[in-house]
Structure formats: structure tokens, C-alpha cells
Write a protein that holds these residues in place. Sequence first.
Motif, PDB file in Angstrom:
ATOM      1  N   GLN A  92       0.830  -1.211   0.000  1.00  0.00           N
ATOM      2  CA  GLN A  92       0.000   0.000   0.000  1.00  0.00           C
ATOM      3  C   GLN A  92       0.858   1.252   0.000  1.00  0.00           C
ATOM      4  OE1 GLN A  92      -2.267  -1.106   3.478  1.00  0.00           O
ATOM      5  NE2 GLN A  92      -4.154  -1.272   2.280  1.00  0.00           N
ATOM      6  N   LYS A  93       1.947   1.228   0.778  1.00  0.00           N
ATOM      7  CA  LYS A  93       2.834   2.397   0.805  1.00  0.00           C
ATOM      8  C   LYS A  93       3.368   2.676  -0.589  1.00  0.00           C
ATOM      9  CE  LYS A  93       4.396   1.767   5.428  1.00  0.00           C
ATOM     10  NZ  LYS A  93       5.397   1.130   6.231  1.00  0.00           N
ATOM     11  N   GLN A  94       3.711   1.587  -1.277  1.00  0.00           N
ATOM     12  CA  GLN A  94       4.237   1.781  -2.609  1.00  0.00           C
ATOM     13  C   GLN A  94       3.189   2.377  -3.552  1.00  0.00           C
ATOM     14  OE1 GLN A  94       5.385  -1.625  -4.951  1.00  0.00           O
ATOM     15  NE2 GLN A  94       7.481  -0.879  -4.730  1.00  0.00           N
ATOM     16  N   ARG A  95       1.941   1.950  -3.382  1.00  0.00           N
ATOM     17  CA  ARG A  95       0.874   2.534  -4.182  1.00  0.00           C
ATOM     18  C   ARG A  95       0.757   4.027  -3.917  1.00  0.00           C
ATOM     19  NH1 ARG A  95      -3.235  -1.350  -5.845  1.00  0.00           N
ATOM     20  NH2 ARG A  95      -2.069  -3.286  -5.866  1.00  0.00           N
ATOM     21  N   VAL A  96       0.895   4.386  -2.650  1.00  0.00           N
ATOM     22  CA  VAL A  96       0.822   5.797  -2.287  1.00  0.00           C
ATOM     23  C   VAL A  96       1.962   6.565  -2.965  1.00  0.00           C
ATOM     24  CG1 VAL A  96       0.955   7.446  -0.387  1.00  0.00           C
ATOM     25  CG2 VAL A  96      -0.335   5.331  -0.109  1.00  0.00           C
ATOM     26  N   SER A  97       3.157   5.984  -2.939  1.00  0.00           N
ATOM     27  CA  SER A  97       4.285   6.649  -3.601  1.00  0.00           C
ATOM     28  C   SER A  97       4.005   6.855  -5.077  1.00  0.00           C
ATOM     29  CB  SER A  97       5.557   5.817  -3.475  1.00  0.00           C
ATOM     30  OG  SER A  97       5.788   5.495  -2.148  1.00  0.00           O
ATOM     31  N   LEU A  98       3.435   5.827  -5.682  1.00  0.00           N
ATOM     32  CA  LEU A  98       3.116   5.927  -7.104  1.00  0.00           C
ATOM     33  C   LEU A  98       2.102   7.039  -7.333  1.00  0.00           C
ATOM     34  CD1 LEU A  98       3.198   4.943  -9.999  1.00  0.00           C
ATOM     35  CD2 LEU A  98       1.655   3.087  -9.398  1.00  0.00           C
ATOM     36  N   ALA A  99       1.068   7.072  -6.488  1.00  0.00           N
ATOM     37  CA  ALA A  99       0.063   8.125  -6.609  1.00  0.00           C
ATOM     38  C   ALA A  99       0.710   9.499  -6.456  1.00  0.00           C
ATOM     39  CB  ALA A  99      -1.024   7.933  -5.552  1.00  0.00           C
ATOM     40  N   GLY A 100       1.677   9.576  -5.536  1.00  0.00           N
ATOM     41  CA  GLY A 100       2.346  10.845  -5.273  1.00  0.00           C
ATOM     42  C   GLY A 100       3.065  11.415  -6.481  1.00  0.00           C
ATOM     43  N   VAL A 101       3.562  10.561  -7.364  1.00  0.00           N
ATOM     44  CA  VAL A 101       4.199  11.103  -8.567  1.00  0.00           C
ATOM     45  C   VAL A 101       3.207  11.246  -9.713  1.00  0.00           C
ATOM     46  CG1 VAL A 101       6.482  10.261  -7.954  1.00  0.00           C
ATOM     47  CG2 VAL A 101       5.034   8.872  -9.409  1.00  0.00           C
TER      48      VAL A 101
END
Lengths: 277, 571
Positions: B150-159
Motif C-alpha cells: 500500500q505504501k508503494q501505491r501511495v508513492s506511485l500516486a504521489g508522482v
Amino acid sequence: MAANTVLNYLPRKSFVHQLTGTTKLAFFLLFTFASMITYDTRVLVGLMIISFAAFRASHIKLREVRFMLVFMLIFLILNNVFIYLFSPEQGVQIYGTRHVIVHLFWRYTITWEQLFYTLNISLKYFVALPVAILFISATNPSEFAASLNRIGVSYRVGYSVAIALRYIPDIQRDYHSISQAQQARGIELGKKEKLLARMKNSVNILLPLILSSLARIDTISNAMELRGFGKKKKRTWYVSRPFARNDYLVLGFGVLLLVASLVITFWDGSRFYNPFV
Amino acid sequence: MNTPIISFRDYTFQYRAQARPTLYNINLDIYPGEKILIAGPSGSGKSTLASCVNGLIPFSYPGESTGELIVDGMEAKKQSIFQLSKSVGTVLQDPDGQFIGLTVAEDIAFALENDCVPQAEMHATTKRVAGLVDVAHHLDYAPHELSGGQKQRVSLAGVMVDAVKILLFDEPLANLDPAAGKQTIELIDRIQKETGTTVLIIEHRLEDVLWRSVDRIILMDEGHVAADLRPDELLAGSLLTETGIREPLYLTALKYAGVSVTPEKKPAHPDTLVLDEADKAQVRRWFQAVQPAPAPEPKPVLLEVQGLSFGYTKDRPTLRDISFTIRKGEMVSIVGRNGAGKSTLSKLVCGFETPDSGRILLDGRDISDDNIRTRARRIGYVMQNPNQMISKTMIFDEVALGLVHSGMPADQIRARVEETLKICGLYPFRNWPISALSFGQKKRVTIASVLALGPEVIILDEPTAGQDFHHYTEIMEFLRRVNEQGVTVLMITHDMHLMLEYTPRALVFSDGRLIADKSAAEVLCDPALVEQAALKETSLFTLAGRCGIAPPEQFVQRFIDYDREVRAHGC
């Protein structure tokens, strides 16, 4: 593995939480200023009542902030003890009379004046403490950063505070696991060991902790730069909220309190309320 | 053809602190909408290549470059990192470290905040992008409430809040459990198809990335582009093995069986691989010809866990009624998704935490009353990150640390440390500062520092996380030697290859329970179990199925035994 943080934000639904960070910061500053400047017992008691009421309104429980409370109380006791040790006649000097209760030894006498002075110092702590705790525990760190920015502090400064708060739990967790791994190598850090040895052994945790924190900082700063932190002179805030009616009311109240306490304090030309004459 | 979105022309780069260039004379074109895998061993320059594209070079890592690099029509050298970040979105390797905000929403909105986007627009964009990567229901979650995936998904969303044209993933699989890794690859694939972005994935775990097809694989080796080929072409050749990248296991199996792998057979994916009847018969013949390795004699029980339960908070148990036995000299892996209770189990065994109920026996004796230090004499624990364990500056001192505190006389310490260093292959470096070592070597130092205490069991947390195939093999072969000397080894791992190749037996955890205790090959051939414990099926299972070999776990076991033979004899 819920690491207990010392200074943590405790989200609630309360009147205090709903105020904007800017309001809380401004009120905190006004209130602290008011309590710092006055030694007038009547004013201090009044402020203390307001301070306690605000704490109640926040729905934060005492045991949740126990660590800070204990810390401040120890500080308070130390403060009073040292005042007495270095200046046992301070109260007499201030209030101009000398009502002796008992003489101890050498220059140390307990007087009503000194006790009253100590009471006033303690009252000041009890005035400032709940509001300070409240400010820390009821303000979302990001909102705090946003509010610092709003009152004119550079957003870089504000954000570095917020990010420090974000990473405190992580670093605590690191500390915890490093300490466990070191104990598993036979380095005693538990309560069995003598204090001095424990402190010496703590060095073994420090180096790995610093190194892993540095690695963290490297990652964070890269991540922040890659997403444009520091590009512009200004930035907007996801969490910042517009001022509501309550914010204006609280701010007005804060200003009123300060003015009132100044007026009452300096009415008779002295910062002290003197019951002895 | 259209113009490339990223174009390297005779590009050479040298870090300021280094004597030689890290990238030599790179010529490379990447076209809009392509999905590219950049593979290569550690130190091959693949991460440097990525840093040149997203602007971390020269912004954060200064150095000299010659030649030309065009990114989205801009000459990269002359742009600021901010300018480039409008075109290139980067998801870094560490999902935890790059989580900047206090909540999911703030983290996603971070780039927008820096761009002075008005709040209403910011909230709307955040919500939209969160939906795109399936985190819309977690907007007010704090980072520690999220799983790694999930954290990685958030990072992806962030960019993705910026309409970036290029998405760059730096080792996206390194910190995830196998199932989350698989979902990440699927997500990247979906996002790329929906938005038409150009995607660059830097990863050495080839087989896992190829779960979804990529257009090209760029193979980096020692600062050069060693290959720039379609997956089918690359996989049919021998370049991968030569550069030290692990080829997918099903291909290794085919090669062992003598089936020739050509680009026409579409070897990029085990499901689409074209196998004719002759090939299948060939694999079956090989399967029948390989003799199963004899089962080893059962050794006496060393560690026994009985009915162990534990919870950090009263109402939420982390471990529920765990029982198992470990025999002397075994090598066992402990697997399951993050938060399934694996690490907690090792903490209970080492005595970091006290169980709510149940017993732990060592050699038949209950050790519940022994403290950490007493247990440490017989049970060693090695953390995942060596930097979190090393507290001395010199190798010798680090390995001696535990012994010094046990009060052993200095000459005995010297003898014991030197002996341990010899076993660990670190003796030549004994007077070196630790800072001069590579990550893998540091890992070895930490293992040595635990071994010096002479434990009978060592527990390792993710011994090979983030290591390329070469370093992985180095660490694991070392652990195997340690194991052969009689030390019992337990490993917590997400690496399915490790589990298959090195540990005959696996304990599978899910939701605080021990749901399976059987051979690694059996675990990875059980689709229901794989699903429940967030593992990943081995492609050998797929291959066995396609060749009509039953039971598949026997095929997997044969392969592992055979592979060990081949690698032991170095051919």
C-alpha cells in the motif's frame, strides 16, 4: 509494536482540535506571555482555571500525557528547591515583610513570604503547562507547519518540524530493535546492569542508530526533491483550514486575557499581589 | 518512427568521488509509451542510469558527464531536478523512507503543495489519483497503518498527481512480499495501459517483473549496455547467466532437460511459452532420469515450540497457538506476508518479548525463564539491515564485541574471533574498517559477530533482501557452509527462490497462525496455500503442469537437487 511517543498528536473530535493550527499557536503564545509576565496571584488563579477548562474541553486524558506531566513536575520541584537554596529570603525581599514560621539552620528560615512566592511560581507552571501540552497534543503536525508558515515563518522551517515528528516513531522503532539485537549479543542494557555500565553500553546502540538515521535522511531528502520541495518561495497546504467563527472568538479571547492580566497586574505598579500589607 | 522521449548519445558519467566512470558511452533510445525493464547486477550502473534521467544526478549526486541526454525534449544536464520531475515521476526503492506526509492524502498531495496548487483542486486531484491506485479508502491513514504494498501505491500516486510522461521505478520489488510484488507488477501494467506513460523498471528480479510483459529489456553490465533486446530474444540467449542475472527457473529447467530455447518459443512467460510434444517428452524423460536425493537421517530435536500465543495488545493476538519442532542441523525458512507474525515469533524465541502462553524448549529444557542474554549464548539473531547491528568501526572489534562483554580473557577472544573470521572468509580483512566493506560483506560481519558467540541456532531476518543474484549466492552459500558445520539456521524470508533452493522445509504463517509445515517444494506447489500466505507459485509448477508431470512438487524437488549438483560442480 506501538511505539509510545513522548510528544505525540492525539486526534480527537473536540472544540480545541477543531480550531486551526494558527489559532492554537497564537493563543498559546498570548497565553504564555500573559502567564510569564504576571506574578499576581489573582490573575494566575484566573488563568489556571481557563487553562484547566481548555484541557478538559480537549478530551485528552491525563494518563495520555503522563510522561510530559511528570517531566514538568520534576522540573517544577527542582526549580523551587533551587530558588530556596540560593535565595531563601527572596519572598521577604519582594513582599517587604518577614513572618517567620520556623528557623532551620544557618541562613535557612521558612517564612510565609517565601512559601507564598513558591506558590506563585508553581501556579505559573500550572497555568502554562496544560496549554503547552494541549498545543502539542491537539495540533496536527502538518497543520502546525502550515500555521507557522502563515504567521510568516519559512515553510522549510515549518516542514522540517513536521517531518521530524513524522519520523520520531520510526526512529524509536529503530532504537528498540537495535537495542534488542545488541542485547542478543550479550550486551546488557536491562535494569539488572548498573546505571553507569548501562550508559556505557548505550553507545553501542547510538552508532548504528545514527548511521541508519543518516541513510533515512538521504532517502527522504531525495524523495522530497524529486517531488519538487523547495521549488517555489511559497507552497499551499493540504491540511490548512480557513478561519471559522470560533477561531476569531478564541483569538479575541486570548488578546482580552492578555490585556486584562496586564491591567490587573500593573494597576498598582507592582507585578506582585501582596497579601502581607 | 516518432522521436524518442529519452535519448542517450555517447553518454558517460563519473561520480565526483570515484576514480572511474560509472556509465560508459551509453547510446540508448526509449520511445513514448514503451515499457522497459532495466536489469543488471549490483554496481552495473542501472541505478545511476535512472538517476541521470530523473535529475538526482547531478542535483544530489554531483559528477562529470559527457555526451548528450535528452529527456522529454529537454537537455537533462541543463534542467533543474524540479523541471525534470514534471516529466519524470520516480518511485524509490524504500516505500517507508519516501513516505513524506503524515497521512496518505498529504503524501499524495505533496508535489501539489509544492506547486502552490489551490486547496480545492488539490483535494480533488488527490482523490482521483488515490482511486487510480486503489488507496482511496485509506486517505487518512498514517504510514505505519499501511502494508508495504500500500505504501508503494501511495508513492506511485504521489508522482502521478503531476501528469508525468515517464514513470521510473527503482527496484520496486525489493521490500515487498511475493504476492504484493506480483500486484505491483500488475498495477504498473494497468497504469501504463490506461495512461500511456512510458515506464522504466529497474530490477534484477527478472522473473518477477516478467509476470506482465515488457517491450524491451536493457541489460546493464559494468557501466555498458550489454543488451537491448525483446524479452524473448534475451531469454533465449545466454547473456543473462553471463552477466550474473538469474534467468527464470522454468528456462533453466528446460535447458537442463536439453530443450533448446529459441525466441520463436516465446520464452518470456511460462504460460505463453510454446512447447511442442517432443519438448514435453524431453522434459518428462529428464524428470524420470534424475534420481531423487536420499532423505537425510532425522536428527534429535533441538528447539521445540509448544502452544505459543502472544499479542502486543490484549485483544489482538499476533501469534495464536504455535507449535513446531526444529531438529539439530536443519535449515528452515519462515514465510508469510508482512505482519503474519514471523518476526514476532523470532522475538519470542530470542526472549525479546514474553509469550502470553505456551513454552519454548531448547534441548528439552524450558527456557521461558532465561533472559535475552542467557538465551543469546545458544540462539543468535541477525537483523535484516547490517547497518543497524554494527556498532564498532573495525571488523575485529565488531566480531569480538559480544565476547568482550561475556568476560572472556583477551587471548581466548582473539583465538575465537580469528577462527570465526576464517570460517566467514573475512580473515584477510580483520584489520579493516567496516566502512570499507560492501553491503554483502557487512552482512557477513554481522553474521560473524553472532557466530563468534558460538550459538547452536541462528535466526536471520531477510538475509538476502535487496541483494542481486551474485551476492545472494555468496551469502546463502556461506550460510550453507555454516549450517554444514552443525549450526541450525532459521530464516525469515520473502524470497521464494531462497526458500526453494536452500531450505528443505518451510513454516508458513498467516494471520498469526502456523498454517503449514512441510517441504518448500510442496508449499510452492499448493495454489491455495500460496494464495492464503501471500506467496508466489514457482514457475516450475506451471512448467510441470504443462508437461503433464505429476506430482509437481517432485518435479520441483528434482530440479532443485539437480541444480545444486550443477552449481556445486561449477558448470
